[in-house]
Design an enzyme around this catalytic site. Structure first.
Site, PDB file in Angstrom:
ATOM      1  CG  ASP A 151      -5.304  -5.590   0.950  1.00 26.18           C
ATOM      2  OD1 ASP A 151      -6.105  -4.300   1.116  1.00 26.18           O
ATOM      3  OD2 ASP A 151      -4.342  -5.607   1.235  1.00 26.18           O
ATOM      4  CG  ASP A 164     -14.841  -3.640   8.087  1.00 30.13           C
ATOM      5  OD1 ASP A 164     -15.607  -4.538   7.781  1.00 30.13           O
ATOM      6  OD2 ASP A 164     -14.178  -2.948   7.046  1.00 30.13           O
ATOM      7  CG  HIS A 168      -1.929  -1.154   1.625  1.00 31.01           C
ATOM      8  ND1 HIS A 168      -2.679  -1.403   0.312  1.00 31.01           N
ATOM      9  CD2 HIS A 168      -1.966  -2.169   1.921  1.00 31.01           C
ATOM     10  CE1 HIS A 168      -3.261  -2.650   0.621  1.00 31.01           C
ATOM     11  NE2 HIS A 168      -2.967  -3.072   1.467  1.00 31.01           N
ATOM     12  CE1 TYR A 211      -4.197  -4.241   8.886  1.00 29.59           C
ATOM     13  CE2 TYR A 211      -2.198  -5.161   8.969  1.00 29.59           C
ATOM     14  CZ  TYR A 211      -2.934  -4.347   9.504  1.00 29.59           C
ATOM     15  OH  TYR A 211      -2.583  -3.393  10.638  1.00 29.59           O
TER      16      TYR A 211
END
Length: 341
Positions: A319, A239, A53, A315
């Site tokens: 992605d 989330d 990133h 993570y």
């Protein structure tokens, strides 16, 4: 915080009492098998946070830690009403949306000489200044700008009062304990208190507090002040994207009633039973995926490149969701506007 279940305990309790969201054991195994192919690569290593990133800080210093603190303080509610009509930030020749639009906006501000990662600046920053810093390159603004302004002021003042204006001091107070840092953040900064009620129990998700600990670990590359001996105690960050990817991959199932609501784009509210079930079951699902992945690695007799924990799985899956947006269009994410995620 007596009687308050931690995120892992909360997720297990919610999954055991869920009525509209279910974990599919076959799907859990399939996701673990998908991840097994990545176990030896950069995607499941702490170094991947920087390597994969370009907007994340390159350095592992105090300025980088303060960058992480500001971005995670504002790390909530980036989804747009229409996917083709959203907040976009252009930075160094590229366009960014979602969470990356925030990171691009922070980096753009720093390039323009605006000290947005300095507590003495954002403790008193005005709403108009925040609007300028977070400005979109489309006619769609970043959501909840007034809340972001309020939280920046509140958080900056507390950071100055309690930690000398630097989040690194907060990290050092935690004495290399991820749990201690998470609790210090939640106790010190009101906007991180991601707690609600479910079946008469107080449950916590601490999405932003946990991601703040995780990103601090990542920016410091798990070394020095970022060498947390209990980093595996941090769970995934509950989330609105992760449940979508888990449902897409078949590890999470929704009742017909809930699926109908999501397909209609109905808004859920923070603390609604179904909203809590989606988050809790997603979190517990990732714990089960991690356990299954570790079993598969052991069966193969392979040694992973480093510790495989729920942070690295989160993570990677986040992605994956970003890269497979088109494939996932048939699976709706749950719509909610709040400051916690």
């Amino acid at each position: 915080m007596d009687g308050l279940l931690n995120p892992r305990e909360s997720s297990k309790f919610i999954a055991e009492n869920s009525r509209d969201v279910f974990i599919d054991s076959g799907g859990v195994r399939r996701v673990a098998e998908l991840l097994l192919a990545k176990a030896a690569g950069p995607e499941l290593r702490v170094e991947g946070w920087k390597a994969l990133h370009e907007l994340n800080p390159r350095a592992a210093d105090e300025a980088a830690v303060n960058w992480v603190f500001v971005t995670d303080t504002l790390n909530f509610s980036f989804w747009s009403e229409q996917d083709e009509h959203k907040c976009v930030v252009r930075y160094r020749g590229k366009t960014y949306s979602g969470y990356w639009s925030l990171c691009a906006a922070v980096n753009r501000a720093l390039d323009e000489g605006i000290p947005i990662t300095s507590a003495s600046y954002y403790a008193t920053v005005t709403l108009d200044q925040v609007r300028n810093i977070l400005r979109s390159d489309t006619d769609v603004s970043m959501p909840l700008v007034e809340e972001r302004h309020r939280i920046l002021n509140e958080t900056g003042k507390i950071l100055l009062e309690k930690f000398g204006g630097s989040f690194l001091n907060c990290v050092r107070e935690s004495e290399n304990s991820a749990q201690k840092l998470m609790h210090l953040v939640v106790e010190s900064f009101p906007s991180y208190r991601d707690v609600t009620l479910f079946e008469g129990k107080r449950v916590s998700f601490y999405k932003r507090a946990q991601i703040l600990v995780a990103d601090t670990w990542s920016v410091l590359e798990g070394k020095g002040d970022g060498c947390f001996k209990d980093i595996s105690s941090i769970t995934m960050f509950a989330d609105y994207r992760l449940p979508q990817v888990l449902a897409h991959l078949g590890a999470l199932k929704y009742s017909d009633d809930l699926l109908k609501k999501l397909l209609k784009g109905e808004m859920l509210s923070y603390g609604d039973r179904q909203e809590v079930e989606i988050r809790g079951c997603s979190l517990w699902c990732v714990e089960l995926i991690r356990d299954c992945l570790l079993e598969l690695i052991e069966q193969k007799g392979e040694k992973p490149n480093g510790e495989i924990n729920s942070i690295l799985l989160d993570y990677y899956l986040w992605d994956y969701a970003h890269d497979h947006r088109e494939d996932m269009k048939g699976i709706p994410f749950h719509r909610i506007r709040c400051i916690y995620y």
